[in-house]
Motif scaffolding. Structure first.
Motif, PDB file in Angstrom:
ATOM      1  N   ILE A 224       2.769   0.139  -6.378  1.00 40.71           N
ATOM      2  CA  ILE A 224       1.831  -0.427  -5.404  1.00 40.71           C
ATOM      3  C   ILE A 224       1.336   0.673  -4.469  1.00 40.71           C
ATOM      4  O   ILE A 224       0.152   0.742  -4.137  1.00 40.71           O
ATOM      5  CB  ILE A 224       2.510  -1.548  -4.597  1.00 40.71           C
ATOM      6  CG1 ILE A 224       2.845  -2.734  -5.498  1.00 40.71           C
ATOM      7  CG2 ILE A 224       1.632  -1.990  -3.441  1.00 40.71           C
ATOM      8  CD1 ILE A 224       3.653  -3.827  -4.806  1.00 40.71           C
ATOM      9  N   ALA A 225       2.244   1.529  -4.038  1.00 39.03           N
ATOM     10  CA  ALA A 225       1.872   2.609  -3.117  1.00 39.03           C
ATOM     11  C   ALA A 225       0.818   3.528  -3.718  1.00 39.03           C
ATOM     12  O   ALA A 225      -0.140   3.928  -3.031  1.00 39.03           O
ATOM     13  CB  ALA A 225       3.120   3.406  -2.739  1.00 39.03           C
ATOM     14  N   GLU A 226       0.980   3.882  -4.982  1.00 41.58           N
ATOM     15  CA  GLU A 226      -0.012   4.756  -5.620  1.00 41.58           C
ATOM     16  C   GLU A 226      -1.363   4.053  -5.707  1.00 41.58           C
ATOM     17  O   GLU A 226      -2.413   4.663  -5.453  1.00 41.58           O
ATOM     18  CB  GLU A 226       0.455   5.155  -7.023  1.00 41.58           C
ATOM     19  CG  GLU A 226      -0.494   6.133  -7.686  1.00 41.58           C
ATOM     20  CD  GLU A 226      -0.076   6.457  -9.111  1.00 41.58           C
ATOM     21  OE1 GLU A 226       0.098   7.652  -9.427  1.00 41.58           O
ATOM     22  OE2 GLU A 226       0.069   5.527  -9.919  1.00 41.58           O
ATOM     23  N   GLU A 227      -1.341   2.787  -6.052  1.00 40.35           N
ATOM     24  CA  GLU A 227      -2.575   2.008  -6.139  1.00 40.35           C
ATOM     25  C   GLU A 227      -3.303   1.962  -4.800  1.00 40.35           C
ATOM     26  O   GLU A 227      -4.529   1.967  -4.742  1.00 40.35           O
ATOM     27  CB  GLU A 227      -2.241   0.598  -6.630  1.00 40.35           C
ATOM     28  CG  GLU A 227      -3.460  -0.289  -6.835  1.00 40.35           C
ATOM     29  CD  GLU A 227      -3.085  -1.679  -7.308  1.00 40.35           C
ATOM     30  OE1 GLU A 227      -3.894  -2.604  -7.126  1.00 40.35           O
ATOM     31  OE2 GLU A 227      -1.965  -1.847  -7.850  1.00 40.35           O
ATOM     32  N   LEU A 228      -2.534   1.943  -3.696  1.00 36.00           N
ATOM     33  CA  LEU A 228      -3.115   1.875  -2.365  1.00 36.00           C
ATOM     34  C   LEU A 228      -3.447   3.263  -1.803  1.00 36.00           C
ATOM     35  O   LEU A 228      -3.836   3.387  -0.638  1.00 36.00           O
ATOM     36  CB  LEU A 228      -2.154   1.154  -1.421  1.00 36.00           C
ATOM     37  CG  LEU A 228      -1.925  -0.334  -1.718  1.00 36.00           C
ATOM     38  CD1 LEU A 228      -0.825  -0.884  -0.829  1.00 36.00           C
ATOM     39  CD2 LEU A 228      -3.215  -1.122  -1.525  1.00 36.00           C
ATOM     40  N   GLU A 229      -3.251   4.306  -2.627  1.00 32.46           N
ATOM     41  CA  GLU A 229      -3.560   5.699  -2.262  1.00 32.46           C
ATOM     42  C   GLU A 229      -2.676   6.219  -1.131  1.00 32.46           C
ATOM     43  O   GLU A 229      -3.078   7.056  -0.328  1.00 32.46           O
ATOM     44  CB  GLU A 229      -5.046   5.857  -1.907  1.00 32.46           C
ATOM     45  CG  GLU A 229      -5.966   5.500  -3.069  1.00 32.46           C
ATOM     46  CD  GLU A 229      -7.440   5.692  -2.737  1.00 32.46           C
ATOM     47  OE1 GLU A 229      -7.752   6.220  -1.635  1.00 32.46           O
ATOM     48  OE2 GLU A 229      -8.280   5.334  -3.572  1.00 32.46           O
ATOM     49  N   ILE A 230      -1.454   5.688  -1.062  1.00 30.77           N
ATOM     50  CA  ILE A 230      -0.444   6.266  -0.167  1.00 30.77           C
ATOM     51  C   ILE A 230       0.043   7.557  -0.807  1.00 30.77           C
ATOM     52  O   ILE A 230       0.241   7.628  -2.023  1.00 30.77           O
ATOM     53  CB  ILE A 230       0.726   5.274   0.047  1.00 30.77           C
ATOM     54  CG1 ILE A 230       0.210   4.017   0.764  1.00 30.77           C
ATOM     55  CG2 ILE A 230       1.854   5.922   0.828  1.00 30.77           C
ATOM     56  CD1 ILE A 230       1.230   2.902   0.863  1.00 30.77           C
ATOM     57  N   GLU A 231       0.264   8.599   0.008  1.00 32.56           N
ATOM     58  CA  GLU A 231       0.602   9.918  -0.522  1.00 32.56           C
ATOM     59  C   GLU A 231       1.860  10.477   0.149  1.00 32.56           C
ATOM     60  O   GLU A 231       2.183  10.094   1.288  1.00 32.56           O
ATOM     61  CB  GLU A 231      -0.564  10.887  -0.282  1.00 32.56           C
ATOM     62  CG  GLU A 231      -1.858  10.462  -0.934  1.00 32.56           C
ATOM     63  CD  GLU A 231      -3.027  11.338  -0.486  1.00 32.56           C
ATOM     64  OE1 GLU A 231      -3.730  11.863  -1.365  1.00 32.56           O
ATOM     65  OE2 GLU A 231      -3.196  11.496   0.743  1.00 32.56           O
ATOM     66  N   PRO A 232       2.563  11.379  -0.536  1.00 29.83           N
ATOM     67  CA  PRO A 232       3.684  12.067   0.115  1.00 29.83           C
ATOM     68  C   PRO A 232       3.214  12.750   1.398  1.00 29.83           C
ATOM     69  O   PRO A 232       2.137  13.356   1.428  1.00 29.83           O
ATOM     70  CB  PRO A 232       4.126  13.102  -0.933  1.00 29.83           C
ATOM     71  CG  PRO A 232       3.708  12.505  -2.247  1.00 29.83           C
ATOM     72  CD  PRO A 232       2.409  11.790  -1.958  1.00 29.83           C
TER      73      PRO A 232
ATOM     74  N   ILE B 101       0.260   2.429   7.953  1.00 24.62           N
ATOM     75  CA  ILE B 101       0.504   3.792   7.478  1.00 24.62           C
ATOM     76  C   ILE B 101      -0.302   4.783   8.309  1.00 24.62           C
ATOM     77  O   ILE B 101      -1.492   4.560   8.572  1.00 24.62           O
ATOM     78  CB  ILE B 101       0.094   3.943   5.988  1.00 24.62           C
ATOM     79  CG1 ILE B 101       0.943   3.044   5.086  1.00 24.62           C
ATOM     80  CG2 ILE B 101       0.176   5.401   5.541  1.00 24.62           C
ATOM     81  CD1 ILE B 101       2.362   3.513   4.899  1.00 24.62           C
ATOM     82  N   ARG B 102       0.327   5.880   8.743  1.00 23.00           N
ATOM     83  CA  ARG B 102      -0.421   6.964   9.360  1.00 23.00           C
ATOM     84  C   ARG B 102      -0.620   8.053   8.327  1.00 23.00           C
ATOM     85  O   ARG B 102       0.338   8.615   7.791  1.00 23.00           O
ATOM     86  CB  ARG B 102       0.305   7.529  10.586  1.00 23.00           C
ATOM     87  CG  ARG B 102      -0.546   8.605  11.301  1.00 23.00           C
ATOM     88  CD  ARG B 102       0.057   9.073  12.612  1.00 23.00           C
ATOM     89  NE  ARG B 102       1.309   9.777  12.399  1.00 23.00           N
ATOM     90  CZ  ARG B 102       2.464   9.445  12.962  1.00 23.00           C
ATOM     91  NH1 ARG B 102       2.542   8.395  13.769  1.00 23.00           N
ATOM     92  NH2 ARG B 102       3.562  10.138  12.724  1.00 23.00           N
ATOM     93  N   LYS B 103      -1.890   8.361   8.059  1.00 23.56           N
ATOM     94  CA  LYS B 103      -2.225   9.393   7.088  1.00 23.56           C
ATOM     95  C   LYS B 103      -2.013  10.773   7.702  1.00 23.56           C
ATOM     96  O   LYS B 103      -1.867  10.927   8.919  1.00 23.56           O
ATOM     97  CB  LYS B 103      -3.666   9.230   6.611  1.00 23.56           C
ATOM     98  CG  LYS B 103      -3.965   7.899   5.945  1.00 23.56           C
ATOM     99  CD  LYS B 103      -3.180   7.715   4.647  1.00 23.56           C
ATOM    100  CE  LYS B 103      -3.707   8.634   3.548  1.00 23.56           C
ATOM    101  NZ  LYS B 103      -2.975   8.453   2.274  1.00 23.56           N
ATOM    102  N   GLN B 104      -2.040  11.780   6.858  1.00 26.85           N
ATOM    103  CA  GLN B 104      -1.764  13.139   7.317  1.00 26.85           C
ATOM    104  C   GLN B 104      -2.861  13.683   8.230  1.00 26.85           C
ATOM    105  O   GLN B 104      -2.623  14.621   8.993  1.00 26.85           O
ATOM    106  CB  GLN B 104      -1.548  14.049   6.104  1.00 26.85           C
ATOM    107  CG  GLN B 104      -0.288  13.672   5.330  1.00 26.85           C
ATOM    108  CD  GLN B 104      -0.094  14.502   4.079  1.00 26.85           C
ATOM    109  OE1 GLN B 104       0.149  15.705   4.141  1.00 26.85           O
ATOM    110  NE2 GLN B 104      -0.209  13.845   2.929  1.00 26.85           N
ATOM    111  N   ASP B 105      -4.050  13.092   8.171  1.00 28.33           N
ATOM    112  CA  ASP B 105      -5.122  13.523   9.069  1.00 28.33           C
ATOM    113  C   ASP B 105      -5.068  12.804  10.418  1.00 28.33           C
ATOM    114  O   ASP B 105      -5.954  12.985  11.269  1.00 28.33           O
ATOM    115  CB  ASP B 105      -6.493  13.318   8.412  1.00 28.33           C
ATOM    116  CG  ASP B 105      -6.801  11.854   8.106  1.00 28.33           C
ATOM    117  OD1 ASP B 105      -5.996  10.972   8.506  1.00 28.33           O
ATOM    118  OD2 ASP B 105      -7.831  11.581   7.457  1.00 28.33           O
ATOM    119  N   GLY B 106      -4.041  11.947  10.605  1.00 28.19           N
ATOM    120  CA  GLY B 106      -3.876  11.237  11.873  1.00 28.19           C
ATOM    121  C   GLY B 106      -4.436   9.838  11.878  1.00 28.19           C
ATOM    122  O   GLY B 106      -4.138   9.044  12.781  1.00 28.19           O
TER     123      GLY B 106
END
Length: 475
Positions: free
Chosen positions: A17-25, A56-61
């Protein structure tokens, strides 16, 4: 410095599910259903629902609020940098039998960490003493219905428990057993037996007291305290004798039938060490109640023996067997601890009878590192293996092409022994290929019969090619 909120994601599993939602390490989980996550208990509990909202907080903030429709209990498909999603709880006790207190100096720092964390009990099967838990922790376990919880009881005598754990609160924490029982939380117990301390009448008392928690306390194991040569300044403990082991077994077996007739569980179990020390046969398979306490050394040898027998009988019935019998010719070595040596030796004799071309050396490795009183395979070091096997080679023994060890001699997920010697270093010292084998009968036989074991492993359980290059059509 204030701890940053959220939990850093280390891995995203393919197809999840995480990959499908474009969640990243590198992304950070901030909340589930508008609730901050204290630890892995919160995470797993909140993720059970069929509809969840995660922040989720992405790496760009930037922050993403993601809505997820999923199956009940379906995982998000991520792994966090900290598996518990919070700090590990260390042990506040100074148990008179603590193995870590008996470790030699100068080893890697992680080996000296004493954990006593209820989350590790739930996730990994670790045993906890309850001494660093408060009522709110027990209430949380009950609310989330987290089970099973594995508990190091040692004794149900409150005063004696305080003495054994060297913790003045250890006795009163036994009340939590009643809370868990009333909430129908599944438990398993452990008693580390110390000669002259919690054995004899005290063991009788503990068995009777703990049996009141049946059927929700599913099992209790009795294991002898492990003693190393590094006990200077520690509580004086003595080793159990053969006669002591016979008494402990008789005491435990005297309760088993009574519990089984009432609850369908034998409940109280003696670990394998007792039977080996007493030179008695292991109980029949049915008496282990489905091997509830396998990881605690209860029934491990019986299960391994049954698995080896079953696999050898299967091989004898296969049409390929006559060809394999002629083709399989090799010499190899199995190194094990003194505890398992008699059983492993029986396996080797059985295999050599079925395959005359096999020559298997089985050596019991003396534990010089921790002391000869330590006899389990999992505490054998690389340096003891090197020293004792080299001595065999120098005395003219042909160890063959491969050294088999159990995988529990190595650090989990790595090719490193307890003393930090690597597999490669040992291979170079002995001029042998080293193969670590799971503690399963089928895997042991496969590793013995096939020189290409690592490469030949297959998911087809009924069709394992023991001879490289051999195909059914060759018959």
């Amino acid at each position: 410095m204030k701890k940053e909120k959220g939990h850093i994601i280390k891995t995203v599993y393919p197809g999840s599910i995480a990959e499908e939602l474009e969640i990243e390490p590198g992304d950070v989980l901030l909340a589930i259903n508008d609730k901050e996550i204290e630890d892995v208990f919160d995470y797993r509990y909140l993720m059970k629902d069929e509809y969840v909202e995660i922040l989720i907080r992405k790496q760009d903030g930037g922050e993403w609020l993601l809505e997820i429709d999923k199956d009940y209990d379906e995982e998000l498909g991520v792994e966090f940098e900290n598996g518990l999603m919070s700090e590990y709880r260390s042990c506040s006790n100074q148990c008179i039998f603590c193995f870590i207190d008996q470790m030699p100096p100068g080893m890697r720092e992680t080996l000296y960490f004493k954990d006593d964390d209820s989350r590790l009990s739930f996730l990994q099967g670790n045993y906890i003493t309850l001494t660093n838990m408060k009522q709110k922790d027990i209430d949380r376990i009950i609310h989330m219905q987290l089970a099973p919880i594995n508990i190091s009881v040692q004794t149900t005598n409150p005063e004696l428990r305080c003495k054994m754990l060297h913790n003045r609160f250890a006795g009163e924490k036994l009340k939590f057993l009643n809370d868990l029982y009333e909430a129908h939380i599944e438990m398993n117990g452990q008693i580390v037996l110390c000669k002259g301390v919690n054995d004899g009448e005290e063991l009788d008392r503990s068995i009777r007291d703990l049996s009141r928690y049946l059927p929700f306390m599913r099992s209790v194991s009795v294991v002898p305290a492990g003693l190393t040569k590094y006990r200077e300044g520690l509580y004086p403990l003595a080793l159990f004798t053969k006669e002591d082991a016979e008494k402990v077994i008789d005491q435990i077996e005297g309760y088993q039938q009574r519990f089984y007739e009432e609850y369908g569980l034998h409940f109280i179990h003696a670990s394998d060490e007792w039977y080996i020390l007493a030179e008695r046969e292991f109980p029949e398979e049915e008496r282990y109640d489905g091997y509830i306490q396998l990881e605690n050394g209860v029934g491990m040898m019986r299960l391994l023996y049954s698995e080896v027998q079953d696999e050898m009988e299967r091989i004898l019935q296969m049409e390929e067997y006559p060809v394999w019998r002629e083709k399989i010719k090799r010499t190899l070595t199995i190194a094990t601890g003194k505890l398992a040596y008699p059983t492993i030796r029986k396996f080797a004799e059985m295999m050599m009878e079925v395959f005359p071309g096999l020559h298997i050396h089985v050596f019991a490795i003396r534990n010089d590192f921790f002391g000869e009183t330590v006899t389990v395979s999992g505490l054998i070091t690389g340096q003891d293996l090197e020293c004792q096997l080299k001595e065999r080679q120098e005395n003219g023994t042909d160890l063959g092409d491969t050294l088999l060890i159990t995988c529990n001699m190595l650090r989990s997920g790595e090719e490193v022994f307890l003393d930090d010697m690597t597999v490669q270093q040992l291979e170079e010292a002995l001029h042998l290929q080293l193969v670590a084998v799971e503690n399963e009968g089928k895997e042991l036989i496969r590793a013995v019969l096939s020189p290409e074991y690592k490469m030949n492993r297959t998911n087809d359980e009924d069709r394992f090619v023991y001879v490289q290059g051999y195909e059914k059509e060759d018959m």
